[in-house]
Design a protein around this motif. Structure first.
Motif, PDB file in Angstrom:
ATOM      1  N   ASN A  78       3.177   7.736   3.584  1.00 10.96           N
ATOM      2  CA  ASN A  78       3.084   6.993   4.360  1.00 10.96           C
ATOM      3  C   ASN A  78       4.413   7.519   4.964  1.00 10.96           C
ATOM      4  O   ASN A  78       5.406   7.666   4.309  1.00 10.96           O
ATOM      5  CB  ASN A  78       3.314   5.656   4.357  1.00 10.96           C
ATOM      6  N   HIS A  95       1.078  -1.139   0.163  1.00 14.04           N
ATOM      7  CA  HIS A  95      -0.335   0.341   0.044  1.00 14.04           C
ATOM      8  C   HIS A  95       0.769   0.970  -0.215  1.00 14.04           C
ATOM      9  O   HIS A  95       1.399   0.924   0.801  1.00 14.04           O
ATOM     10  CB  HIS A  95      -0.747   0.092   0.973  1.00 14.04           C
ATOM     11  N   HIS A  96       0.364   2.156  -0.922  1.00 12.07           N
ATOM     12  CA  HIS A  96       1.504   3.403  -0.964  1.00 12.07           C
ATOM     13  C   HIS A  96       0.279   4.894  -1.593  1.00 12.07           C
ATOM     14  O   HIS A  96      -0.442   4.711  -2.439  1.00 12.07           O
ATOM     15  CB  HIS A  96       2.548   3.099  -1.791  1.00 12.07           C
ATOM     16  N   PRO A  97      -0.109   5.264  -0.389  1.00 15.59           N
ATOM     17  CA  PRO A  97      -0.836   6.650  -0.633  1.00 15.59           C
ATOM     18  C   PRO A  97       0.581   7.156  -2.011  1.00 15.59           C
ATOM     19  O   PRO A  97       1.355   8.056  -0.754  1.00 15.59           O
ATOM     20  CB  PRO A  97      -1.591   6.806   0.535  1.00 15.59           C
ATOM     21  N   CYS A 106       5.439   9.033  -1.516  1.00 15.23           N
ATOM     22  CA  CYS A 106       3.902   8.222  -0.740  1.00 15.23           C
ATOM     23  C   CYS A 106       4.284   9.130   0.551  1.00 15.23           C
ATOM     24  O   CYS A 106       4.573   9.810   1.304  1.00 15.23           O
ATOM     25  CB  CYS A 106       5.248   7.109  -0.262  1.00 15.23           C
ATOM     26  N   MET A 140      11.494   7.636  -0.081  1.00 17.85           N
ATOM     27  CA  MET A 140      10.028   7.157  -1.384  1.00 17.85           C
ATOM     28  C   MET A 140       9.896   7.931  -2.139  1.00 17.85           C
ATOM     29  O   MET A 140       8.646   9.044  -1.012  1.00 17.85           O
ATOM     30  CB  MET A 140       8.702   6.418  -0.190  1.00 17.85           C
ATOM     31  N   HIS A 181       7.950   5.666   5.348  1.00 16.81           N
ATOM     32  CA  HIS A 181       7.913   5.554   3.880  1.00 16.81           C
ATOM     33  C   HIS A 181       9.075   7.020   3.098  1.00 16.81           C
ATOM     34  O   HIS A 181       9.766   6.419   2.526  1.00 16.81           O
ATOM     35  CB  HIS A 181       6.989   5.340   2.883  1.00 16.81           C
TER      36      HIS A 181
HETATM   37 CU    CU Z   1       4.542   4.246   0.723  1.00 18.72          CU
END
Ligand code: CU
Ligand code: C2O
Ligand code: CU
Length: 517
Positions: free
Chosen positions: A502, A444-446, A500, A510, A505
């Motif tokens: 998160n 999962h990456h928002p 991302c 990221m 992350h």
């Molecule tokens: Cu992520």
């Protein structure tokens, strides 16, 4: 950039394995994150009233702009009854004060940093010139402190930003439609712990279109900032930072690589609060301000069924309302909904639940339908005009792969296999031109894009999801999925980010920079 079919399949394979592993831990289904348990007994639910963050008054106003002064400082709050929790807060509060602006009217917000760490302020969802967007190396050093170094993944060493000592004026032209925005810390490598400590607040924009709609307003228009935290025995916030002083070494302990989730759910800074409501319609501006937790929000059903009427998403009102039984909210996303409590008998306790939580995190807050009341609001059949971006003729397609990777010799998170480097531009989109961006993931990456909102045109080759309507700035990309979005940057040339949301992350690299030209 091209991604071979074989590359895509191996990405899918890796994703499937990793999801299986994530599902084995405390995290539970539907999360890419690890649960951090409080060492205090969890407070009883539904005992404290829902706080509403104060609306900030401008220090002064003139023909063009409203001027605000915010002091970032430490404070001690009673978040869990009976415990004292030191926080980092905008004006010493958590959430920070709400700023409420008119579309097209500039807000000038001067932030003074009285914290012991450098900070950066970003207005999430703001259509903001690059020098005011909170580029992660544009640090504001503490008042009276030394302009020192900052944590680095190594790749960052070459880049110093446009730094300030003590305070900085952020100028937001806000030439954009009515929307629920939020501001939060964006310091290079340390965003996650600094937001966890409390650096987040709402910034709402109104315009003529929103004013003209008969939606619930005033006391029945309520922002809900949902986030999770964990607490130490002494009431302080627990967080697995490698460097708890947040001075030099970024990142979290290995066990929390996937992201940090707490076991206490806060709404507007209060644990599992209660709100007494009239038997009438309410507008809620729901923000998932968690570092890593995703929510599957449902309301105890009314006798005639149904839950939310969604009227807006990240970047403004929808074209038309959509009835939703469940809102899946990833970090950074906003959902504006209308809930009609007149459908419940007076006295009903209506719990807002989280189907992606377990135990303490399966509940969020409670509404108590306290009294009958008159209600002149309605949800009109059409809300705002949304121009569909002409994406079928887009000439530029880009691919962004969000996956685990090696960052400076350690486990981390990467985009297209690379760690964030604020000095490297990974794309140069032309202002005014529609592009298609394909976002691939392992877990999962928002995914959040700065400068301009986008429209989701499909998921994994199919159509958009039921929660994808309207203008978005953050999209939940689920394990081994790809999401196509159409985006048209406009207004300001310069350096911006996609990353991302998160936050662990993000801090573990990221993130990517692009230059709008
Ligand atoms: Cu992520
Ligand atoms: Cu809400 Cu770049 O962040
Ligand atoms: Cu943003």
């Amino acid at each position: 950039m091209s991604l071979s079919r074989r590359g895509f399949l191996s990405l899918v394979g890796a994703g499937a394995v990793a999801v299986g592993l994530a599902g084995c831990g405390d995290a539970g289904a539907g999360q890419t994150a690890d649960l951090l348990r409080s060492s205090i007994p969890l407070p009883p639910r539904f005992r404290v009233p829902l706080p509403i963050p104060a609306v900030k008054k401008p220090t002064r106003s003139d023909g063009q702009a409203d001027y605000y002064d915010i002091v970032q400082r430490q404070a001690v709050l009673e978040i869990v009854p009976g415990y004292r929790t030191p926080i980092f807060g905008y004006d010493g509060t958590f959430p920070g004060p709400t700023i409420r602006s008119r579309s097209g009217r500039t807000a000038v917000v001067t932030h003074r940093n009285e914290l012991p760490v450098p900070t950066v302020v970003h207005l999430h969802g703001g259509h903001t010139p690059p020098e005011h967007d909170g580029y992660p190396v544009d640090l504001v050093y503490p008042v009276g402190g030394q302009a020192g170094g900052h944590g680095q993944h190594g790749q960052h060493a070459a880049m110093t930003g446009d730094t300030r000592q003590g305070s900085r004026e952020y100028v937001y032209p806000l030439a954009q439609p009515a929307a629920t925005l939020w501001y939060h810390d964006h310091r290079m490598d340390f965003t996650a712990p600094q937001v966890w400590r409390g650096l987040a607040g709402f910034h709402l924009i109104d315009d003529e279109v929103s004013d003209g709609l008969p939606l619930p307003h005033g006391e029945r228009d309520i922002p809900l900032m949902i986030c999770d935290r964990a607490f130490n025995e002494d009431g302080s916030l627990l967080y697995p930072a490698l460097d708890p002083s947040l001075q030099t070494t970024p990142g979290v302990q290995d066990d929390y690589m996937e992201g940090v989730m707490g076991d206490v759910i806060l709404v507007n800074g209060a644990p599992w609060p209660t709100l007494e409501v009239d038997a009438a319609r309410y507008r809620f501006r729901i923000l998932n301000a968690s570092n890593a937790r995703r929510y599957g929000l449902v309301l105890d059903a009314a006798p005639d069924g149904g839950g939310f009427v969604q009227i807006g998403s990240d970047a403004g009102l929808l074209a038309a309302p959509v009835t939703q039984d469940r809102l899946d909210a990833a970090p950074g996303e906003r959902f504006e909904v209308v809930v009609d409590f007149a459908r419940y008998p007076v006295g009903t306790e209506v719990v807002l639940r989280n189907q992606l939580g377990a135990g303490s995190t399966a509940e969020v807050m409670r509404f108590v339908v306290a009294r009958k009341a008159s209600d002149d609001s309605t949800v009109p059949r059409t809300l705002a005009e949304i121009e569909p971006l002409p994406h079928t003729t887009a000439r530029v397609h880009r691919e962004w792969r969000f996956s685990r990777g090696i960052v400076n010799g350690h486990r981390g998170w990467t985009i297209n296999g690379r760690a964030f480097d604020p000095g490297r531009m990974d794309a140069r989109p032309k202002l005014g031109e529609v592009e298609i961006w394909r976002l691939f993931t392992d877990l999962h990456h928002p995914v959040h894009i700065h400068l301009s909102p986008f429209q989701v045109i499909g998921r994994s080759g199919g159509g958009p999801g039921r929660l994808d309507a309207g203008w978005k700035d953050t999209v939940d990309v689920r394990p081994a999925e790809f999401v196509d979005v159409a985006v048209r940057f406009d207004g300001y040339a310069g350096k911006y980010l996609l990353h991302c949301h998160n936050l662990e992350h993000e801090d573990m690299a990221m993130m990517a920079a692009f230059e709008a030209v």
